[in-house]
Motif scaffolding. Structure first.
Motif, short mmCIF file in Angstrom:
data_model
loop_
_atom_site.label_atom_id
_atom_site.label_comp_id
_atom_site.label_asym_id
_atom_site.label_seq_id
_atom_site.Cartn_x
_atom_site.Cartn_y
_atom_site.Cartn_z
N ALA A 18 -64.05 47.75 -38.69
CA ALA A 18 -65.13 47.28 -37.82
C ALA A 18 -64.62 46.89 -36.45
O ALA A 18 -63.58 46.28 -36.33
CB ALA A 18 -65.82 46.08 -38.46
N ARG A 21 -70.32 47.59 -32.32
CA ARG A 21 -71.60 47.62 -33.04
C ARG A 21 -71.71 48.81 -33.97
O ARG A 21 -72.80 49.14 -34.42
CB ARG A 21 -72.76 47.67 -32.05
CG ARG A 21 -72.89 46.50 -31.14
CD ARG A 21 -73.31 45.19 -31.75
NE ARG A 21 -74.29 45.27 -32.80
CZ ARG A 21 -74.42 44.33 -33.73
NH1 ARG A 21 -73.64 43.28 -33.74
NH2 ARG A 21 -75.35 44.44 -34.65
N ARG A 22 -70.62 49.50 -34.26
CA ARG A 22 -70.68 50.67 -35.12
C ARG A 22 -69.60 50.59 -36.19
O ARG A 22 -68.47 50.21 -35.90
CB ARG A 22 -70.50 51.94 -34.27
CG ARG A 22 -70.75 53.20 -35.07
CD ARG A 22 -70.74 54.42 -34.22
NE ARG A 22 -69.38 54.65 -33.74
CZ ARG A 22 -69.08 55.29 -32.63
NH1 ARG A 22 -70.02 55.76 -31.86
NH2 ARG A 22 -67.84 55.46 -32.28
N LEU A 69 -79.11 48.69 -43.53
CA LEU A 69 -78.33 48.70 -42.29
C LEU A 69 -78.72 49.87 -41.38
O LEU A 69 -78.72 49.72 -40.15
CB LEU A 69 -76.84 48.78 -42.60
CG LEU A 69 -76.23 47.56 -43.27
CD1 LEU A 69 -74.83 47.87 -43.79
CD2 LEU A 69 -76.20 46.39 -42.30
N VAL A 92 -74.86 49.60 -36.32
CA VAL A 92 -75.19 48.34 -37.00
C VAL A 92 -76.30 47.62 -36.24
O VAL A 92 -76.22 47.47 -35.01
CB VAL A 92 -73.94 47.45 -37.12
CG1 VAL A 92 -74.26 46.14 -37.81
CG2 VAL A 92 -72.83 48.20 -37.87
N GLY A 98 -76.52 42.45 -40.00
CA GLY A 98 -75.61 43.27 -39.21
C GLY A 98 -74.45 42.48 -38.65
O GLY A 98 -73.30 42.90 -38.71
N LEU A 102 -70.47 43.03 -39.68
CA LEU A 102 -69.46 43.29 -38.65
C LEU A 102 -68.36 42.24 -38.65
O LEU A 102 -67.17 42.56 -38.58
CB LEU A 102 -70.09 43.37 -37.26
CG LEU A 102 -70.80 44.67 -36.93
CD1 LEU A 102 -71.53 44.54 -35.61
CD2 LEU A 102 -69.83 45.82 -36.91
N ALA A 157 -64.85 49.41 -37.41
CA ALA A 157 -65.85 49.09 -36.40
C ALA A 157 -65.41 49.71 -35.09
O ALA A 157 -64.25 49.65 -34.71
CB ALA A 157 -65.99 47.58 -36.26
#
Length: 178
Positions: A18, A21-22, A69, A92, A98, A102, A157
């Protein structure tokens, strides 16, 4: 026989990453053998191909449909097969779930990745106590807090803002000269 065409099965993998935001990584690895109760199981390349062509696949936390998610239908979950396995990218959401996922992924607290599936007729082959999955009807991939069944899966992430990362690097160069 482990199940049937109507039985939803779940498998877990071990690696999660992580940053930003992905989340991205692998929900399944081809050729790795996992112990599932009284039998061993492996997945061959191409097993997910039919699932990736359409339908709506969900990204969940711990296989819980109330902890959504992302999903393929709106493009917040992207799945692909490559030589290694089933790769994924999850955008996310900016929700408490979320943020929690993360934070746990960045700390390395999560157990790994998992996936829920059904095996269509003709989608498996048995050789003694080894089940080989050749066709999988994928329903969901899950970020799991506990232990995965399949070794080698990954989740990382990634920042959704590469320009911000470049700007931070530029400031470091200005500040420290390298």
């Amino acid at each position: 026989m482990a199940g049937g065409a109507d039985t939803l099965e779940r498998r877990r993998g071990v690696e999660l990453r992580a940053a930003g935001r992905r989340l991205e990584g692998y929900a399944a690895i081809f050729g790795n053998e996992a112990r599932i109760g009284t039998f061993r199981e492996k997945i061959v390349a191409g097993a997910f191909a039919a699932s990736l062509g359409g339908g709506d696949i969900l990204a969940l936390a711990d296989h819980d449909p109330t902890r959504l998610l992302a999903r393929t239908r709106n493009g917040t979950l992207r799945l692909a097969e490559d030589a290694r396995g089933l790769s994924f990218e999850i955008d996310v959401p900016e929700t408490s779930l979320g943020r929690d996922i993360l934070a746990m992924a960045e700390r390395g607290d999560l157990g790994g990745m998992s996936f829920g599936f059904r095996v269509p007729r003709g989608g498996e082959a048995w050789n003694g106590d080894v089940r080989t999955l050749t066709k999988i009807d994928l329903r969901e991939v899950s970020v799991v807090a506990a232990w995965p069944a399949y070794a080698g899966t990954t989740v990382t992430a990634r920042s959704a803002t590469p320009a911000l990362n470049r700007a931070r690097r530029y400031v470091e160069i200005l500040r420290y000269g390298n």
